[in-house]
Structures are given as structure tokens and as C-alpha cells.
Design a protein around this motif. Sequence first.
Motif, PDB file in Angstrom:
ATOM      1  N   PRO A 219      34.219  29.359  47.565  1.00  0.00           N
ATOM      2  CA  PRO A 219      35.452  29.833  46.904  1.00  0.00           C
ATOM      3  C   PRO A 219      36.232  28.671  46.292  1.00  0.00           C
ATOM      4  CG  PRO A 219      35.250  30.755  49.107  1.00  0.00           C
ATOM      5  CD  PRO A 219      34.219  29.656  49.001  1.00  0.00           C
ATOM      6  N   LYS A 220      36.993  28.997  45.250  1.00  0.00           N
ATOM      7  CA  LYS A 220      37.816  28.003  44.567  1.00  0.00           C
ATOM      8  C   LYS A 220      39.265  28.023  45.046  1.00  0.00           C
ATOM      9  CE  LYS A 220      34.356  26.596  42.192  1.00  0.00           C
ATOM     10  NZ  LYS A 220      33.726  25.305  42.566  1.00  0.00           N
ATOM     11  N   TRP A 221      39.613  28.976  45.895  1.00  0.00           N
ATOM     12  CA  TRP A 221      40.899  28.974  46.579  1.00  0.00           C
ATOM     13  C   TRP A 221      40.724  29.752  47.880  1.00  0.00           C
ATOM     14  CZ3 TRP A 221      40.710  31.593  41.730  1.00  0.00           C
ATOM     15  CH2 TRP A 221      40.703  33.004  41.801  1.00  0.00           C
ATOM     16  N   GLU A 222      41.680  29.672  48.747  1.00  0.00           N
ATOM     17  CA  GLU A 222      41.616  30.379  50.013  1.00  0.00           C
ATOM     18  C   GLU A 222      41.572  31.883  49.748  1.00  0.00           C
ATOM     19  OE1 GLU A 222      41.396  31.153  54.014  1.00  0.00           O
ATOM     20  OE2 GLU A 222      41.267  29.197  53.021  1.00  0.00           O
ATOM     21  N   PRO A 223      40.486  32.544  50.110  1.00  0.00           N
ATOM     22  CA  PRO A 223      40.373  33.986  49.830  1.00  0.00           C
ATOM     23  C   PRO A 223      41.553  34.770  50.398  1.00  0.00           C
ATOM     24  CG  PRO A 223      38.253  33.113  50.499  1.00  0.00           C
ATOM     25  CD  PRO A 223      39.256  32.014  50.720  1.00  0.00           C
ATOM     26  N   GLY A 224      42.102  35.634  49.545  1.00  0.00           N
ATOM     27  CA  GLY A 224      43.231  36.455  49.941  1.00  0.00           C
ATOM     28  C   GLY A 224      44.577  35.823  49.701  1.00  0.00           C
ATOM     29  N   ALA A 225      44.613  34.499  49.456  1.00  0.00           N
ATOM     30  CA  ALA A 225      45.887  33.807  49.262  1.00  0.00           C
ATOM     31  C   ALA A 225      46.415  33.931  47.842  1.00  0.00           C
ATOM     32  CB  ALA A 225      45.745  32.332  49.631  1.00  0.00           C
ATOM     33  N   ALA A 226      45.549  34.273  46.914  1.00  0.00           N
ATOM     34  CA  ALA A 226      45.930  34.390  45.504  1.00  0.00           C
ATOM     35  C   ALA A 226      44.886  35.273  44.826  1.00  0.00           C
ATOM     36  CB  ALA A 226      45.983  33.018  44.842  1.00  0.00           C
ATOM     37  N   HIS A 227      45.129  35.563  43.556  1.00  0.00           N
ATOM     38  CA  HIS A 227      44.117  36.301  42.807  1.00  0.00           C
ATOM     39  C   HIS A 227      43.912  35.639  41.454  1.00  0.00           C
ATOM     40  CE1 HIS A 227      47.502  38.195  40.658  1.00  0.00           C
ATOM     41  NE2 HIS A 227      46.628  38.637  39.770  1.00  0.00           N
TER      42      HIS A 227
ATOM     43  N   ALA B 136      49.341  49.373  42.799  1.00  0.00           N
ATOM     44  CA  ALA B 136      48.964  48.029  43.220  1.00  0.00           C
ATOM     45  C   ALA B 136      50.194  47.243  43.643  1.00  0.00           C
ATOM     46  CB  ALA B 136      48.250  47.315  42.074  1.00  0.00           C
ATOM     47  N   ALA B 137      49.965  46.173  44.363  1.00  0.00           N
ATOM     48  CA  ALA B 137      51.064  45.269  44.685  1.00  0.00           C
ATOM     49  C   ALA B 137      51.679  44.767  43.384  1.00  0.00           C
ATOM     50  CB  ALA B 137      50.540  44.104  45.519  1.00  0.00           C
ATOM     51  N   PRO B 138      52.947  44.374  43.403  1.00  0.00           N
ATOM     52  CA  PRO B 138      53.580  43.884  42.172  1.00  0.00           C
ATOM     53  C   PRO B 138      52.751  42.784  41.519  1.00  0.00           C
ATOM     54  CG  PRO B 138      55.211  44.130  43.908  1.00  0.00           C
ATOM     55  CD  PRO B 138      53.875  44.367  44.551  1.00  0.00           C
ATOM     56  N   ALA B 139      52.689  42.821  40.190  1.00  0.00           N
ATOM     57  CA  ALA B 139      51.901  41.842  39.445  1.00  0.00           C
ATOM     58  C   ALA B 139      52.370  40.429  39.764  1.00  0.00           C
ATOM     59  CB  ALA B 139      52.014  42.116  37.953  1.00  0.00           C
ATOM     60  N   THR B 140      51.401  39.551  39.989  1.00  0.00           N
ATOM     61  CA  THR B 140      51.696  38.151  40.258  1.00  0.00           C
ATOM     62  C   THR B 140      50.808  37.275  39.380  1.00  0.00           C
ATOM     63  OG1 THR B 140      50.127  38.180  42.110  1.00  0.00           O
ATOM     64  CG2 THR B 140      52.454  38.545  42.633  1.00  0.00           C
ATOM     65  N   ARG B 141      51.098  35.976  39.351  1.00  0.00           N
ATOM     66  CA  ARG B 141      50.423  35.067  38.454  1.00  0.00           C
ATOM     67  C   ARG B 141      48.925  34.981  38.748  1.00  0.00           C
ATOM     68  NH1 ARG B 141      52.698  31.871  34.769  1.00  0.00           N
ATOM     69  NH2 ARG B 141      53.942  33.799  34.741  1.00  0.00           N
ATOM     70  N   ASP B 142      48.154  35.253  37.726  1.00  0.00           N
ATOM     71  CA  ASP B 142      46.700  35.224  37.799  1.00  0.00           C
ATOM     72  C   ASP B 142      46.234  33.786  37.578  1.00  0.00           C
ATOM     73  OD1 ASP B 142      43.904  35.390  36.748  1.00  0.00           O
ATOM     74  OD2 ASP B 142      44.227  37.552  36.877  1.00  0.00           O
ATOM     75  N   ARG B 143      45.447  33.252  38.496  1.00  0.00           N
ATOM     76  CA  ARG B 143      45.042  31.847  38.406  1.00  0.00           C
ATOM     77  C   ARG B 143      44.105  31.577  37.234  1.00  0.00           C
ATOM     78  NH1 ARG B 143      44.416  28.635  44.091  1.00  0.00           N
ATOM     79  NH2 ARG B 143      46.499  29.114  44.907  1.00  0.00           N
ATOM     80  N   ILE B 144      43.495  32.600  36.703  1.00  0.00           N
ATOM     81  CA  ILE B 144      42.582  32.432  35.575  1.00  0.00           C
ATOM     82  C   ILE B 144      43.256  32.808  34.263  1.00  0.00           C
ATOM     83  CG2 ILE B 144      40.363  33.101  34.590  1.00  0.00           C
ATOM     84  CD1 ILE B 144      40.242  31.441  37.225  1.00  0.00           C
TER      85      ILE B 144
ATOM     86  N   ALA C 160      47.639  42.706  37.745  1.00  0.00           N
ATOM     87  CA  ALA C 160      47.456  43.498  38.961  1.00  0.00           C
ATOM     88  C   ALA C 160      46.105  44.201  38.887  1.00  0.00           C
ATOM     89  CB  ALA C 160      48.580  44.522  39.118  1.00  0.00           C
ATOM     90  N   PHE C 161      45.326  44.110  39.970  1.00  0.00           N
ATOM     91  CA  PHE C 161      44.014  44.741  40.045  1.00  0.00           C
ATOM     92  C   PHE C 161      43.878  45.478  41.371  1.00  0.00           C
ATOM     93  CE2 PHE C 161      43.375  41.093  37.257  1.00  0.00           C
ATOM     94  CZ  PHE C 161      42.576  41.590  36.250  1.00  0.00           C
ATOM     95  N   SER C 162      43.043  46.506  41.364  1.00  0.00           N
ATOM     96  CA  SER C 162      42.726  47.222  42.587  1.00  0.00           C
ATOM     97  C   SER C 162      41.403  47.938  42.410  1.00  0.00           C
ATOM     98  CB  SER C 162      43.835  48.225  42.927  1.00  0.00           C
ATOM     99  OG  SER C 162      43.533  48.932  44.113  1.00  0.00           O
TER     100      SER C 162
ATOM    101  N   PHE D 287      39.550  47.812  39.134  1.00  0.00           N
ATOM    102  CA  PHE D 287      40.253  48.278  37.941  1.00  0.00           C
ATOM    103  C   PHE D 287      41.516  47.458  37.699  1.00  0.00           C
ATOM    104  CE2 PHE D 287      38.112  52.093  39.569  1.00  0.00           C
ATOM    105  CZ  PHE D 287      37.473  52.560  38.437  1.00  0.00           C
ATOM    106  N   MET D 288      41.916  47.385  36.436  1.00  0.00           N
ATOM    107  CA  MET D 288      43.255  46.925  36.111  1.00  0.00           C
ATOM    108  C   MET D 288      44.243  48.054  36.417  1.00  0.00           C
ATOM    109  SD  MET D 288      42.796  45.037  32.413  1.00  0.00           S
ATOM    110  CE  MET D 288      42.319  43.307  32.330  1.00  0.00           C
ATOM    111  N   LYS D 289      45.371  47.677  36.971  1.00  0.00           N
ATOM    112  CA  LYS D 289      46.501  48.590  37.122  1.00  0.00           C
ATOM    113  C   LYS D 289      47.561  48.179  36.097  1.00  0.00           C
ATOM    114  CE  LYS D 289      46.902  51.173  40.241  1.00  0.00           C
ATOM    115  NZ  LYS D 289      46.588  52.609  40.376  1.00  0.00           N
ATOM    116  N   PRO D 290      48.501  49.056  35.765  1.00  0.00           N
ATOM    117  CA  PRO D 290      49.528  48.651  34.789  1.00  0.00           C
ATOM    118  C   PRO D 290      50.254  47.382  35.250  1.00  0.00           C
ATOM    119  CG  PRO D 290      49.610  51.020  35.175  1.00  0.00           C
ATOM    120  CD  PRO D 290      48.665  50.456  36.201  1.00  0.00           C
ATOM    121  N   PHE D 291      50.439  46.447  34.317  1.00  0.00           N
ATOM    122  CA  PHE D 291      51.213  45.239  34.620  1.00  0.00           C
ATOM    123  C   PHE D 291      52.051  44.890  33.391  1.00  0.00           C
ATOM    124  CE2 PHE D 291      46.735  43.832  33.910  1.00  0.00           C
ATOM    125  CZ  PHE D 291      46.867  43.026  32.782  1.00  0.00           C
ATOM    126  N   PRO D 292      52.955  43.921  33.497  1.00  0.00           N
ATOM    127  CA  PRO D 292      53.981  43.743  32.463  1.00  0.00           C
ATOM    128  C   PRO D 292      53.477  43.680  31.032  1.00  0.00           C
ATOM    129  CG  PRO D 292      54.559  42.443  34.370  1.00  0.00           C
ATOM    130  CD  PRO D 292      53.215  43.023  34.662  1.00  0.00           C
TER     131      PRO D 292
END
Length: 399
Positions: free
Chosen positions: A149-157, A310-318, A324-326, A329-334
Motif C-alpha cells: 500500500p501507498k498509505w495506511e489502509p483506511g486512513a485516507a482514500h 457516503a461519508a462526506p466528501a474528503t480530499r482524494d489523494r489521487i 466520495a465513493f462507495s 461507485f461514485m456518490k454525489p460530491f461537490p
Amino acid sequence: MGDDLIAGDVAEGYGGVADAFRRNFAKGRELGAACAVYRDGRKVVDLWGGYRDAKRSRPWQQDTLVTVFSTTKGMASIAMAVAHSRKLFELDERVAIYWPEFAQHGKDRITVRQLLSHEAGLPVIDVPVDLAMLADPDAFGRVLAAQAPKWEPGAAHGYHGQSLGWYESQLLRRVDPQHRTIGGFFADEVARPLGIEFYIGVPDDIPADRLAFIQAARPIAALLHMHEMPIRLALAVANPRTLTGRVFMNPKILRTTGSVNRRDVLRLELPSVTGTGDVRSIARAYGSLATGGAELGLQQATIDELEHAAAPATRDRILKVDTAFSFGFMKPFPILPFGSSPRAYGHTGLGGSFGFADPDAKLGYAYAMNRLGFSVPTDPREVELRQALDRVVGSGAAR
């Protein structure tokens, strides 16, 4: 472009969608395209037009098939939803329970839910990947299992732009009693029951003249449109040393979007990228999900997972924007508001394609084209079609 090269039909009340479709061609935005909508299980929009080749010599036909890039992820995730309904896996179980080799490099704690939500930290494959490897699920599975993994799994998306579908397929092979890859599972358990034509791995017997040629811009032209992307994403994509740049650099063959016009590429199962079908099939699949998924045997527990906000949209590292994903699928985000509520789900694709389910309106929607646009996460052509549809749904003028 004259109306003689635009065909199809819309139900009463949906004329605004047809008008928006025509305008895109009249403004010179399209080469070839199609748009379809199912509502309450009934086809209410079915439009196609333009050309399927860059020379403008072959009209887009009713049965033209088009490659939809990451819109494929949504279709692949429908296959995963069917598998979940059959209790082949649990979302909160660890992936390694089903796939023991996956546990390498601390991945033993990653759950299926985290994997499908782009939280596993596996957007990049460090080992160079070629067509021969992609054609060998066993060998490629060993490469994927060994990836750190490139980051701690579950800590970010962060968007698993190409890898998600391959991990889904490897998981599915291990839980399916028939050990099918995701392309085979989709063909048997999604496409066949729905009577749709969409392939994750295009069969060799599909005639070449049914396939839309994907017209991609030359790199210098793409640079002129970089302003249409979020600036941080544009900078990250342009730098091959960044994690974002590396996501899209391997396999090497996919660095050029026009590679999807090659039959040796389309033949392979690239379940995050090269799904190919007619556009109404995408809308039909989402329309089935939006009305409860009975044709696919979906259980209410699975539908609840798909429709859960989905949980509130947060910064995507990529992607460098809030997403927001679940469940794949993509869920609606800003920057991608779609559907009537947060219950909606779907996926966009490179260049402008999009398919989604709107459970509140009991609606499935799809648009795809063969001239790639530059905007992210979707395209002005698609937005105008969707806004026209939103006006119909919002007004209650048609059902």
C-alpha cells in the motif's frame, strides 16, 4: 450536422433531452454520441447520432458499441453487487479471508468495503505490466497480491484509477463457485439476465464495424485544455513522479488513450477502463438497480448498501479534489452533483461518459461519445443532457 444523422426517440415530456443532444452536435462538440434513459423500467430516451469514425464516413448506428473508460467501473461494480447479494462476500470481512495471498505487506486488515471505496492504498502497481501479464489472471494475481500500500489502509482514500477492477476481479475469482473473472461473471449474471450488450473483454467475433473509433487529442492539444481540469490534478497528472502520475503510467500501453482502438487491448479484461457496449445497455442496467434490482436478484441489504449516503466528501489523494465513493461507485460530491439525493450512485469515464442510478426518480441514465473531452470529472456535453433531464424529473412533467 443535419438531423438525418441524429436518430432515436424520446417519450412524451422528454423532448428537452433530445434538444440538448441536437445542440451538442449543432455546436460542433460531438463526433458521435448516444444517450439513453430508463424510468420506472421503461425506456424513455434512446438517442444516437454522428459518426463512429474520425473520417466521418460511417454513421453511428443503433447497435454501435463504444468504449467508456472508467464508466466501466460502475458496470463492474454491478457485478460485485450481484455477488454480494448471493452472499459470496461480506463488505466488512477482510479481503485476505477470501484471498490469503493478499495479506502481504500489512494488507491483512484491509476489508472489502475499504477496497471498494478506494481506501486500500493500492492505486499504483509497482511492477511493470504488459499485455501478456494482463492476459494471465494467475500471474497478475500474484503481482497484485504482492503490492504494498501507498498509505495506511483506511486512513485516507485515493482513486484506484486502473487497479480497482483488477482487484475486484481477483477477489471475485476466489469467492465465485465457478471461479469466473469479473468479465465472465458480468456476462453471465448481469448482461444475460438484463438482455444487454456490454462487454468487459470484447469477444473476437464482434465485427470491427460495430465499434466506435475513440478520437483522442494529441498531447500538445491536451496541454491547451489543461485549464479545464482542477489545477492540482492537472499538475499531478503532468508529473510522472507523483502518485497521481504513476496511477496512469502503468500499464504503459494505456498511457495513450487511443490504444483502446486496438482489438488486442479490448480483448483483455480491463474492468476499470475498457468496458464496451451500447449506451442504452448502461442505462438499462442502472435503471434496473434504481427500481430495486429484482431482475438481477438483488437483496434489500445490497440495495441499502448501494443507496446509503457516503461519508462526506474528503480530499482524494489521487484526484486532488474532494470525492466520495462507495461499493465501487461514485456518490454525489461537490464537483459532481447528480441524481435527486445522496442515494444516487454511478460512475463517470475519461472524456465525458457517465452512467448512474437515481433511486428516488427510479431512473437509469447513460451518455457516451467517441470524441474525448478534457473536463474532469465529467464534460459540458454530458452536463447539458443531464440538466435537461433534471428539469423533466424536477417538474414532474413526465413519468
